[in-house]
Write a protein that holds these residues in place. Structure first.
Motif, PDB file in Angstrom:
ATOM      1  N   GLY A 140       0.712  -1.193   0.141  1.00  0.00           N
ATOM      2  CA  GLY A 140      -0.028   0.007  -0.031  1.00  0.00           C
ATOM      3  C   GLY A 140       0.935   1.185  -0.022  1.00  0.00           C
ATOM      4  N   ASP A 141       0.236   2.507   0.034  1.00  0.00           N
ATOM      5  CA  ASP A 141       1.117   3.890  -0.117  1.00  0.00           C
ATOM      6  C   ASP A 141       2.113   3.752   1.087  1.00  0.00           C
ATOM      7  N   ALA A 142       1.874   3.352   2.221  1.00  0.00           N
ATOM      8  CA  ALA A 142       2.933   3.302   3.335  1.00  0.00           C
ATOM      9  C   ALA A 142       4.127   2.423   3.353  1.00  0.00           C
ATOM     10  N   LEU A 143       3.885   1.291   2.295  1.00  0.00           N
ATOM     11  CA  LEU A 143       4.887   0.556   2.262  1.00  0.00           C
ATOM     12  C   LEU A 143       6.220   1.147   1.047  1.00  0.00           C
ATOM     13  N   GLN A 144       7.434   1.805   1.519  1.00  0.00           N
ATOM     14  CA  GLN A 144       8.225   2.341   0.806  1.00  0.00           C
ATOM     15  C   GLN A 144       9.441   1.715   0.896  1.00  0.00           C
ATOM     16  N   ALA A 145      10.370   1.898  -0.181  1.00  0.00           N
ATOM     17  CA  ALA A 145      11.650   1.518  -0.087  1.00  0.00           C
ATOM     18  C   ALA A 145      12.828   2.457  -0.522  1.00  0.00           C
ATOM     19  N   LEU A 146      13.853   2.208   0.001  1.00  0.00           N
ATOM     20  CA  LEU A 146      15.140   3.044  -0.306  1.00  0.00           C
ATOM     21  C   LEU A 146      16.343   2.178  -0.781  1.00  0.00           C
ATOM     22  N   ALA A 147      16.970   2.314  -2.028  1.00  0.00           N
ATOM     23  CA  ALA A 147      18.209   1.330  -2.192  1.00  0.00           C
ATOM     24  C   ALA A 147      19.355   2.378  -2.591  1.00  0.00           C
ATOM     25  N   TRP A 148      20.606   1.879  -1.934  1.00  0.00           N
ATOM     26  CA  TRP A 148      21.739   2.544  -2.054  1.00  0.00           C
ATOM     27  C   TRP A 148      22.624   1.693  -2.937  1.00  0.00           C
ATOM     28  N   GLY A 149      22.042   0.788  -3.754  1.00  0.00           N
ATOM     29  CA  GLY A 149      22.998  -0.134  -4.872  1.00  0.00           C
ATOM     30  C   GLY A 149      21.967  -0.995  -5.436  1.00  0.00           C
ATOM     31  N   GLU A 150      22.611  -1.901  -6.034  1.00  0.00           N
ATOM     32  CA  GLU A 150      21.953  -2.944  -6.795  1.00  0.00           C
ATOM     33  C   GLU A 150      21.195  -3.720  -5.868  1.00  0.00           C
ATOM     34  N   ALA A 151      19.601  -3.863  -6.364  1.00  0.00           N
ATOM     35  CA  ALA A 151      18.806  -4.325  -5.424  1.00  0.00           C
ATOM     36  C   ALA A 151      17.685  -4.792  -6.143  1.00  0.00           C
ATOM     37  N   PRO A 152      17.007  -5.801  -5.722  1.00  0.00           N
ATOM     38  CA  PRO A 152      15.665  -6.305  -6.379  1.00  0.00           C
ATOM     39  C   PRO A 152      14.792  -5.076  -6.430  1.00  0.00           C
ATOM     40  N   GLU A 153      14.061  -5.310  -7.530  1.00  0.00           N
ATOM     41  CA  GLU A 153      12.932  -4.321  -7.693  1.00  0.00           C
ATOM     42  C   GLU A 153      11.550  -4.760  -7.542  1.00  0.00           C
ATOM     43  N   ALA A 154      11.361  -6.193  -7.528  1.00  0.00           N
ATOM     44  CA  ALA A 154      10.409  -6.873  -7.080  1.00  0.00           C
ATOM     45  C   ALA A 154      10.560  -8.131  -6.592  1.00  0.00           C
ATOM     46  N   GLY A 155       9.628  -8.830  -6.014  1.00  0.00           N
ATOM     47  CA  GLY A 155      10.030 -10.146  -5.220  1.00  0.00           C
ATOM     48  C   GLY A 155       9.016 -10.131  -3.965  1.00  0.00           C
ATOM     49  N   LYS A 156       8.858 -11.145  -3.331  1.00  0.00           N
ATOM     50  CA  LYS A 156       8.184 -11.348  -2.121  1.00  0.00           C
ATOM     51  C   LYS A 156       8.968 -10.884  -0.642  1.00  0.00           C
ATOM     52  N   LEU A 157       8.416  -9.940  -0.032  1.00  0.00           N
ATOM     53  CA  LEU A 157       9.001  -9.400   1.177  1.00  0.00           C
ATOM     54  C   LEU A 157       8.946 -10.246   2.389  1.00  0.00           C
ATOM     55  N   VAL A 158       9.784 -10.834   2.679  1.00  0.00           N
ATOM     56  CA  VAL A 158       9.859 -11.931   4.014  1.00  0.00           C
ATOM     57  C   VAL A 158      10.531 -11.252   5.256  1.00  0.00           C
ATOM     58  N   TYR A 159       9.564 -10.810   6.159  1.00  0.00           N
ATOM     59  CA  TYR A 159      10.167 -10.164   7.335  1.00  0.00           C
ATOM     60  C   TYR A 159      10.441 -11.326   8.418  1.00  0.00           C
ATOM     61  N   ALA A 160      11.310 -10.811   9.478  1.00  0.00           N
ATOM     62  CA  ALA A 160      11.602 -11.588  10.755  1.00  0.00           C
ATOM     63  C   ALA A 160      10.549 -12.016  11.268  1.00  0.00           C
ATOM     64  N   SER A 161      10.498 -13.476  11.646  1.00  0.00           N
ATOM     65  CA  SER A 161       9.250 -14.171  12.265  1.00  0.00           C
ATOM     66  C   SER A 161       8.685 -13.085  13.309  1.00  0.00           C
ATOM     67  N   ALA A 162       9.376 -12.222  14.066  1.00  0.00           N
ATOM     68  CA  ALA A 162       8.838 -11.308  15.101  1.00  0.00           C
ATOM     69  C   ALA A 162       7.728 -10.572  14.677  1.00  0.00           C
ATOM     70  N   PHE A 163       7.780 -10.272  13.384  1.00  0.00           N
ATOM     71  CA  PHE A 163       6.636  -9.406  12.873  1.00  0.00           C
ATOM     72  C   PHE A 163       5.384 -10.003  12.825  1.00  0.00           C
ATOM     73  N   SER A 164       5.111 -11.377  12.445  1.00  0.00           N
ATOM     74  CA  SER A 164       4.184 -12.057  12.298  1.00  0.00           C
ATOM     75  C   SER A 164       3.339 -12.114  13.578  1.00  0.00           C
ATOM     76  N   SER A 165       4.295 -12.718  14.504  1.00  0.00           N
ATOM     77  CA  SER A 165       3.946 -12.958  15.927  1.00  0.00           C
ATOM     78  C   SER A 165       3.278 -11.600  16.555  1.00  0.00           C
ATOM     79  N   ALA A 166       4.163 -10.742  16.325  1.00  0.00           N
ATOM     80  CA  ALA A 166       3.500  -9.212  17.107  1.00  0.00           C
ATOM     81  C   ALA A 166       2.416  -8.743  16.803  1.00  0.00           C
ATOM     82  N   LEU A 167       2.158  -8.657  15.149  1.00  0.00           N
ATOM     83  CA  LEU A 167       1.121  -8.461  14.669  1.00  0.00           C
ATOM     84  C   LEU A 167      -0.205  -9.524  14.828  1.00  0.00           C
ATOM     85  N   ALA A 168       0.247 -10.488  15.285  1.00  0.00           N
ATOM     86  CA  ALA A 168      -0.924 -11.522  15.776  1.00  0.00           C
ATOM     87  C   ALA A 168      -1.619 -11.220  17.090  1.00  0.00           C
ATOM     88  N   ALA A 169      -0.506 -10.751  17.989  1.00  0.00           N
ATOM     89  CA  ALA A 169      -0.739 -10.640  19.368  1.00  0.00           C
ATOM     90  C   ALA A 169      -1.783  -9.634  19.423  1.00  0.00           C
TER      91      ALA A 169
END
Length: 169
Positions: A140-169
């Motif tokens: 969504g609009d709040a998802l933003q990125a910043l690249a300082w070098g060669e980095a993927p433009e697309a793909g699936k973002l896989v966050y640390a597992s702490a994010f899913s457990s924190a958001l489920a709480a």
């Protein structure tokens, strides 16, 4: 005149960081997320801002992966950024973001992702345009990125597992 300083967070800062997060967000979810990321070994850069010896600001970048075509590319996620409410508007948040970016670049990181206010994070070079092709449960609009070098433009973002457990709480 008071002097604000920024330094790497240490284990003895944990309680102060927890308080800053709870005061800044008015709830415990972000503080719990920080604890889970640090405990899980997912913190990449974690800084605190001190004013007269008191921790008044905190920023954490954790490991994130962009999965694309069977490959996994390391990146970082900015979350959370917190400043004591009485210090809002003093530039502490911006100083933390800029210092963390310097340390990340020095460490060889090339891609950072944030979920936040585009008007605020846009000042540091983050943009939704750079993140719009990423596949994410937070897209969504709040998802933003910043690249300082060669980095993927697309793909699936896989966050640390702490994010899913924190958001489920």
């Amino acid at each position: 005149m008071s002097m604000m300083s920024i330094r790497a967070a240490t284990p003895r800062d944990r309680e102060a960081i927890r308080l800053v997060e709870e005061h800044a967000f008015g709830q415990q979810a972000e503080a719990g997320l920080v604890d889970a990321l640090v405990t899980g070994g997912d913190a990449v850069v974690e800084l605190v801002a001190e004013e007269d010896g008191q921790v008044v600001g905190h920023i954490l970048f954790s490991r994130l992966y962009v999965q694309n075509g069977g490959k996994s590319f390391p990146a970082v996620a900015l979350a959370p950024l917190a400043v004591e409410p009485s210090f809002h508007g003093t530039g502490i948040g911006g100083a933390l973001v800029r210092e963390a970016h310097i340390r990340l670049k020095d460490a060889g990181e090339v891609l950072a992702v944030v979920l936040g206010d585009p008007a605020y994070y846009g000042r540091f070079g983050y943009s939704h345009a750079r993140a719009e092709k990423f596949e994410s449960e937070f897209q969504g609009d709040a998802l933003q990125a910043l690249a300082w070098g060669e980095a993927p433009e697309a793909g699936k973002l896989v966050y640390a597992s702490a994010f899913s457990s924190a958001l489920a709480a």
